[in-house]
Motif scaffolding. Sequence first.
Motif, PDB file in Angstrom:
ATOM      1  N   ASP A  22     -35.197 139.503  -7.040  1.00 22.25           N
ATOM      2  CA  ASP A  22     -35.879 138.574  -7.833  1.00 22.25           C
ATOM      3  C   ASP A  22     -37.176 138.419  -7.293  1.00 22.25           C
ATOM      4  OD1 ASP A  22     -33.991 136.853  -9.512  1.00 22.25           O
ATOM      5  OD2 ASP A  22     -33.166 136.835  -7.391  1.00 22.25           O
ATOM      6  N   ILE A  23     -38.463 138.073  -8.415  1.00 18.60           N
ATOM      7  CA  ILE A  23     -39.696 138.216  -8.087  1.00 18.60           C
ATOM      8  C   ILE A  23     -40.167 136.582  -8.369  1.00 18.60           C
ATOM      9  CG2 ILE A  23     -41.851 138.656  -8.981  1.00 18.60           C
ATOM     10  CD1 ILE A  23     -41.095 141.492  -9.270  1.00 18.60           C
ATOM     11  N   VAL A  24     -40.834 136.121  -7.541  1.00 18.10           N
ATOM     12  CA  VAL A  24     -41.176 134.757  -7.788  1.00 18.10           C
ATOM     13  C   VAL A  24     -42.984 134.663  -7.602  1.00 18.10           C
ATOM     14  CG1 VAL A  24     -41.160 132.102  -6.999  1.00 18.10           C
ATOM     15  CG2 VAL A  24     -39.109 133.436  -7.242  1.00 18.10           C
ATOM     16  N   CYS A  25     -43.285 134.144  -8.503  1.00 17.34           N
ATOM     17  CA  CYS A  25     -45.010 134.241  -8.297  1.00 17.34           C
ATOM     18  C   CYS A  25     -45.715 132.612  -8.778  1.00 17.34           C
ATOM     19  CB  CYS A  25     -45.601 135.128  -9.038  1.00 17.34           C
ATOM     20  SG  CYS A  25     -47.433 135.362  -8.964  1.00 17.34           S
ATOM     21  N   GLU A  26     -45.871 131.984  -7.678  1.00 21.04           N
ATOM     22  CA  GLU A  26     -46.499 130.555  -7.965  1.00 21.04           C
ATOM     23  C   GLU A  26     -47.927 130.318  -7.644  1.00 21.04           C
ATOM     24  OE1 GLU A  26     -42.419 128.576  -6.352  1.00 21.04           O
ATOM     25  OE2 GLU A  26     -43.558 129.197  -4.878  1.00 21.04           O
ATOM     26  N   GLY A  27     -48.416 129.680  -8.430  1.00 25.69           N
ATOM     27  CA  GLY A  27     -49.833 129.223  -7.961  1.00 25.69           C
ATOM     28  C   GLY A  27     -50.221 127.671  -8.365  1.00 25.69           C
ATOM     29  N   GLU A  28     -51.345 127.547  -8.328  1.00 28.37           N
ATOM     30  CA  GLU A  28     -51.934 125.733  -8.409  1.00 28.37           C
ATOM     31  C   GLU A  28     -51.302 125.376  -9.834  1.00 28.37           C
ATOM     32  OE1 GLU A  28     -55.247 128.462  -9.638  1.00 28.37           O
ATOM     33  OE2 GLU A  28     -53.932 128.372  -7.821  1.00 28.37           O
ATOM     34  N   SER A  29     -51.164 126.192 -11.014  1.00 25.95           N
ATOM     35  CA  SER A  29     -50.943 126.038 -12.162  1.00 25.95           C
ATOM     36  C   SER A  29     -49.357 125.891 -12.771  1.00 25.95           C
ATOM     37  CB  SER A  29     -51.874 126.593 -13.170  1.00 25.95           C
ATOM     38  OG  SER A  29     -53.442 126.470 -12.908  1.00 25.95           O
ATOM     39  N   GLY A  30     -48.763 126.791 -12.126  1.00 29.83           N
ATOM     40  CA  GLY A  30     -47.376 127.213 -12.759  1.00 29.83           C
ATOM     41  C   GLY A  30     -46.728 128.244 -11.677  1.00 29.83           C
ATOM     42  N   SER A  31     -45.677 128.454 -12.393  1.00 29.07           N
ATOM     43  CA  SER A  31     -44.850 129.715 -11.475  1.00 29.07           C
ATOM     44  C   SER A  31     -44.136 130.568 -12.620  1.00 29.07           C
ATOM     45  CB  SER A  31     -43.894 129.198 -10.584  1.00 29.07           C
ATOM     46  OG  SER A  31     -42.787 128.600 -11.472  1.00 29.07           O
ATOM     47  N   VAL A  32     -43.981 131.672 -12.145  1.00 27.00           N
ATOM     48  CA  VAL A  32     -43.134 132.810 -13.184  1.00 27.00           C
ATOM     49  C   VAL A  32     -42.125 133.310 -12.192  1.00 27.00           C
ATOM     50  CG1 VAL A  32     -44.815 134.570 -12.681  1.00 27.00           C
ATOM     51  CG2 VAL A  32     -43.326 134.558 -14.648  1.00 27.00           C
ATOM     52  N   SER A  88     -48.479 134.127 -17.323  1.00 28.20           N
ATOM     53  CA  SER A  88     -47.135 134.651 -17.766  1.00 28.20           C
ATOM     54  C   SER A  88     -47.000 134.373 -19.276  1.00 28.20           C
ATOM     55  CB  SER A  88     -45.855 134.403 -17.118  1.00 28.20           C
ATOM     56  OG  SER A  88     -44.650 134.751 -17.795  1.00 28.20           O
ATOM     57  N   ARG A  89     -47.211 135.266 -20.241  1.00 23.33           N
ATOM     58  CA  ARG A  89     -47.177 134.939 -21.684  1.00 23.33           C
ATOM     59  C   ARG A  89     -48.030 133.692 -22.053  1.00 23.33           C
ATOM     60  NH1 ARG A  89     -43.128 138.310 -23.419  1.00 23.33           N
ATOM     61  NH2 ARG A  89     -41.424 138.731 -21.708  1.00 23.33           N
ATOM     62  N   GLY A  90     -49.285 133.959 -21.530  1.00 23.01           N
ATOM     63  CA  GLY A  90     -50.388 132.880 -22.036  1.00 23.01           C
ATOM     64  C   GLY A  90     -50.092 131.724 -21.290  1.00 23.01           C
ATOM     65  N   VAL A  91     -49.273 131.227 -20.294  1.00 21.25           N
ATOM     66  CA  VAL A  91     -49.053 130.281 -19.593  1.00 21.25           C
ATOM     67  C   VAL A  91     -49.762 130.399 -18.180  1.00 21.25           C
ATOM     68  CG1 VAL A  91     -47.729 128.394 -18.605  1.00 21.25           C
ATOM     69  CG2 VAL A  91     -46.955 129.519 -20.648  1.00 21.25           C
ATOM     70  N   PRO A  92     -50.780 129.615 -17.794  1.00 24.66           N
ATOM     71  CA  PRO A  92     -51.316 129.966 -16.468  1.00 24.66           C
ATOM     72  C   PRO A  92     -50.572 129.895 -15.391  1.00 24.66           C
ATOM     73  CG  PRO A  92     -52.775 128.262 -17.960  1.00 24.66           C
ATOM     74  CD  PRO A  92     -51.497 128.727 -18.575  1.00 24.66           C
ATOM     75  N   VAL A  93     -50.691 130.519 -14.155  1.00 18.34           N
ATOM     76  CA  VAL A  93     -49.996 130.739 -12.927  1.00 18.34           C
ATOM     77  C   VAL A  93     -51.162 129.936 -11.971  1.00 18.34           C
ATOM     78  CG1 VAL A  93     -48.737 131.699 -11.020  1.00 18.34           C
ATOM     79  CG2 VAL A  93     -48.002 132.115 -13.445  1.00 18.34           C
ATOM     80  N   GLY A  94     -52.078 130.757 -11.991  1.00 14.04           N
ATOM     81  CA  GLY A  94     -53.136 130.429 -10.844  1.00 14.04           C
ATOM     82  C   GLY A  94     -54.207 131.472 -10.814  1.00 14.04           C
ATOM     83  N   ARG A  95     -54.923 131.364  -9.886  1.00 15.47           N
ATOM     84  CA  ARG A  95     -56.149 132.349  -9.660  1.00 15.47           C
ATOM     85  C   ARG A  95     -56.487 132.722  -8.311  1.00 15.47           C
ATOM     86  NH1 ARG A  95     -61.586 130.977 -13.355  1.00 15.47           N
ATOM     87  NH2 ARG A  95     -60.610 130.966 -15.591  1.00 15.47           N
ATOM     88  N   ALA A  96     -56.627 133.662  -7.898  1.00 13.14           N
ATOM     89  CA  ALA A  96     -57.120 134.121  -6.364  1.00 13.14           C
ATOM     90  C   ALA A  96     -58.135 135.005  -6.492  1.00 13.14           C
ATOM     91  CB  ALA A  96     -55.832 134.658  -5.806  1.00 13.14           C
TER      92      ALA A  96
END
Length: 142
Positions: A22-32, A88-96
Amino acid sequence: MIAVRFSVRPGQGEPSGFDLGDIVCEGESGSVRSADRGLMVYLSVALLLDDLRPLLFGKRQNVSFGGVDMSVRIDFERVGKGLVSVSSRGVPVGRARVEDLARVFLRAAEELAEQGLSSLPEGDGVRIDYSTAVRKFRAAEA
């Protein structure tokens, strides 16, 4: 800030370069996250590092990553000076910041290698590809 984790799913028998994980990527706006069925984690992480290298250390402006046998997509785009937006598909995860994102992905890849890559046979093609992708990414970051 972005956080990333790569993992191998337990109970797959003898270790293989084609193990699911699995891959999990999380940010201040969401996760994928990778879908319920997982993905070929070693192949996917090697591909991800190879795809990210020209974005983080070169002139590429965006990358859309789908992985190997992965049902989700992670999009990376340079926004502003030194920042990368993750979605992810137009849904923000975050910025860095570029440097932070590079460090996070490299560390996650190294942790996955420490946890399971060494259990693959020495001459396994996937092990070689993975190690090469990590080495090239590390060299580009330096």
